[in-house]
Design an enzyme around this catalytic site. Sequence first.
Site: not given
Length: 263
Positions: A147, A158
């Site tokens: 990501s 995350y």
Amino acid sequence: MNARFLNKVVLVTGAAQGIGRGVAEALAQEAAKLVLVDRASFLPEVAAEIKAATGLADSDVLTVEADLESWSGAEQMVQAALTQFGRIDVLINNVGGTIWAKPYQHYQPDEIEAEIRRSLMPTLWSCRAVLPTMLAQQGGAIVNVSSIATRGINRIPYSAAKGGVNALTASLAFEHAADGIRVNAVATGGTEAPPRKVPRNPKPLSADEQIWYQQIVDQTIESSLMKRYGSINEQVQAILFLASEQASYITGTVLPVGGGDQG
């Protein structure tokens, strides 16, 4: 029809929804033999829809319901694939996704651990589980879905997990290039996707969480040179490229697919 994956056994994790399902559908169009893995109970329905749309035979599509946050789940997945097909040519690690969206000081310790288990451990376990088979074959390709949120707001755990995925990608590629194993990652940007059938966080967002999530959306669009979210297909095509022989001289690379946002 392209046939870059004709007779290739491709293992796709997180295949029931979103980008993972898009990858599975595209691979089916390219004549792959599919191992679709998810912990969602509706995975067989997804497989049936893919077979109906593409004409793949039942024997060419295997579904495995497994929890890849555990080593036992990753082992189960690989053993099922080998029992059915005898080899694994490509592994696409798609499991992950932020559970909460909030400034770091609002995360509880158990939430931080849950984020790491969700977005780093499935990729670590799956790479480890498939590695002996690819070493025995002296060949294979791994594509990790990372990501651009490694540089972003309101989802620090995350971000850290996906930073770990990037480091794993680079180091595993370095370690096993001599064994004919390529390892790359696609760092996905903001992606338009249908509502999830199984939400990562089943609880309704509070008023503050709605504000914090909107800040993520706004930052993602602002950081993109194209000032928009991408489509699932735009992510899928990058993933399939790195998984294919068209990328035969590319390894250890993290490819940002975020409209110019480098993450």
